[in-house]
Write an enzyme that holds these catalytic residues in place. Structure first.
Site, mmCIF file in Angstrom:
data_model
loop_
_atom_site.group_PDB
_atom_site.id
_atom_site.type_symbol
_atom_site.label_atom_id
_atom_site.label_comp_id
_atom_site.label_asym_id
_atom_site.label_seq_id
_atom_site.Cartn_x
_atom_site.Cartn_y
_atom_site.Cartn_z
ATOM 1 N N LYS A 104 1.427 -0.970 -0.152
ATOM 2 C CA LYS A 104 0.257 -0.044 -0.571
ATOM 3 C C LYS A 104 0.684 1.489 0.076
ATOM 4 O O LYS A 104 2.128 1.559 0.187
ATOM 5 C CB LYS A 104 -0.826 0.187 0.759
ATOM 6 C CG LYS A 104 -2.181 1.284 1.265
ATOM 7 C CD LYS A 104 -3.114 0.914 -0.017
ATOM 8 C CE LYS A 104 -4.660 0.273 0.551
ATOM 9 N NZ LYS A 104 -5.163 -0.083 0.904
HETATM 10 N N1 GLU Z 1 -7.547 -0.068 -2.363
HETATM 11 C C1 GLU Z 1 -8.897 -1.390 -2.770
HETATM 12 C C2 GLU Z 1 -7.867 -1.898 -1.101
HETATM 13 O O1 GLU Z 1 -8.165 -1.709 0.209
HETATM 14 C C3 GLU Z 1 -8.041 -1.912 -3.558
HETATM 15 C C4 GLU Z 1 -6.710 -2.352 -4.122
HETATM 16 C C5 GLU Z 1 -6.576 -3.263 -5.104
HETATM 17 O O2 GLU Z 1 -7.063 -3.671 -6.133
HETATM 18 O O3 GLU Z 1 -4.936 -3.547 -5.170
HETATM 19 O O4 GLU Z 1 -8.590 -3.010 -0.991
#
Ligand code: GLU
Length: 427
Positions: A112
């Site tokens: 992230k």
């Molecule tokens: N940002 C989204 C989450 O927190 C999607 C992450 C993704 O699709 O890789 O799950």
């Protein structure tokens, strides 16, 4: 007027994830060495990069990418543009991604990141340059088989297209197309997946339907409130209304609106489009000034904004039967204990909002196979995976007599533990 709590949004996020982790590791008696590995992040990338603003001045931005673990596959997870982004928030969110992907049975690890900015302060041209320069700064720390970002808070398909274009443009033309799936959540014509836009909100509602089924509850005429009317909040409302439920209040950074007769999410979406994305000022609802948004009497609460919104300070007022966590980390550990004691059920984020990353997985597969998939097929596949994950989480929670959150962690940690045991630790 009462709005989303921004200050506390990142406070203690990392402690929260570690408390959850320790609780689950104790319950399942996680192997000591593996416990140490998973308590740490593999890589933490912090970049400072300059961008020329529209007025000709230069600003230096700070971007983050934390890669927590890749035992099950490439790092996967969103990039958010928000003032609360920092190394601790990125660590916590990356860890949640590892568990989320593992629970859904995806061949992914967790990552992230993002940039610590308030994107509303920049023009679209500036945001494009910021995004492209951030991508350039990350360089080969991301990649279609290494680390695959996606949309998150304040990032969208357009931003993913800029990342894909920048990343692939700095590769040789002969491998350019092969690099477009360095991100998921792209616009459909740029290799995006039909349905990825609604995948998270859709998945939240699949979970609520599972919850209703398990508890023999009819969703018709059930009332719900939503915090955050971005991608997740809107689509969750859209799909839950199809089940006959009624949206009676929405809160975002601009304020809180209520309507006992129900708010139409489609009209509210139109309103936000002409109002800088804000719900305040929506004519078919009243403004709510009293504080205590989460205390509004309803059956279902969907926090779909930032972390740490439901804490020991405001959770006592909640009267709903279930909290479906559309956001990551919206309920802190103390609040969770109080809510569970009160008999309120919580569908944990790492299960509840996993529709997004499941959609991302199908986009990635679609790209790898150079195919174009139909939305009906995509939504069916997402639903199937969520139902499987939901059943496994409920079963594991019952087996260990723990909350669904701890049960969800156990499902994830068992998968990871097994993988480490099979492969060993190099050298
Ligand atoms: N940002 C989204 C989450 O927190 C999607 C992450 C993704 O699709 O890789 O799950």
């Amino acid at each position: 007027m009462e709005t989303i709590k921004k200050k506390s949004a990142k406070k203690g996020m990392y402690e929260n994830v570690m408390k959850q982790y320790d609780q689950a590791a104790d319950i399942m008696n996680l192997h000591g060495g593996i416990r140490k590995i998973l308590a740490n992040t593999n890589n933490e990338i912090v970049v400072h990069f300059p961008v020329k603003l529209d007025d000709g001045t230069i600003e230096v931005f700070t971007g983050y990418r934390v890669q927590h673990n890749n035992a099950l596959g490439p790092y996967k997870g969103g990039l958010r543009y928000h003032p609360t982004v920092d190394i601790d928030a990125a660590r916590a969110l990356a860890m949640w991604m590892t568990w989320k992907s593992a629970i859904a049975g995806l061949p992914y690890g967790g990552g992230k990141g993002g940039i610590q900015i308030d994107p509303s302060k920049y023009s679209e041209a500036e945001l494009e340059r910021i995004t492209r320069r951030f991508t350039y700064a990350l360089g080969d720390n991301i990649g279609p088989d290494l680390d695959i970002p996606a949309p998150d808070v304040n990032t969208n398909a357009k931003i993913m297209a800029w990342i894909a274009d920048t990343y692939s443009s700095i590769k040789s033309p002969s491998v350019r197309q092969k690099n477009m799936h360095v991100v998921t959540g792209k616009p459909v014509y740029s290799g995006g997946l039909a349905g990825r836009d609604r995948a998270t909100g859709f998945g939240v509602v699949v979970n609520i339907k599972n919850w209703a089924k398990t508890n023999n509850i009819d969703l018709k005429d059930k009332t719900f409130i939503v915090q955050g009317f971005g991608n997740v909040g809107y689509w969750a409302s859209h799909f839950l209304i199809k089940e006959g439920a009624k949206l009676i209040a929405v809160q975002d950074a601009s304020g809180t609106i209520v309507a006992d007769n129900g708010i139409d999410p489609e009209s509210l979406l139109d309103h936000t489009k002409n109002n800088s994305g804000n719900v305040a000022g929506f004519v078919d609802a009243a403004e709510f000034e009293n504080g205590g948004f989460f205390g509004i009497k309803c059956d279902i609460v969907i926090p779909a904004a930032l972390g740490n919104q439901i804490t020991e300070e405001n959770c006592e007022t909640i009267q709903a039967q279930v909290i479906a966590e559309g956001a990551n980390g919206p309920v802190n550990t103390e609040a969770e204990r109080i809510l569970l004691d009160k008999g309120i059920q919580i569908i944990p984020d790492i299960l509840c909002n996993s529709g997004g990353v499941i959609g991302s997985y199908y986009e990635w597969l679609q790209n790898k196979r150079s195919e174009n998939w139909k939305i009906s097929m995509v939504l069916d596949m997402i639903e199937d995976k969520i139902i499987d994950a939901y059943d496994r989480v409920v079963e594991t929670s019952q087996k260990h007599n723990v909350s669904w959150r701890v049960g969800a962690y156990v499902v994830a940690l068992e998968r990871l533990e097994q993988t480490y045991k099979e492969r060993g630790v190099f050298p």
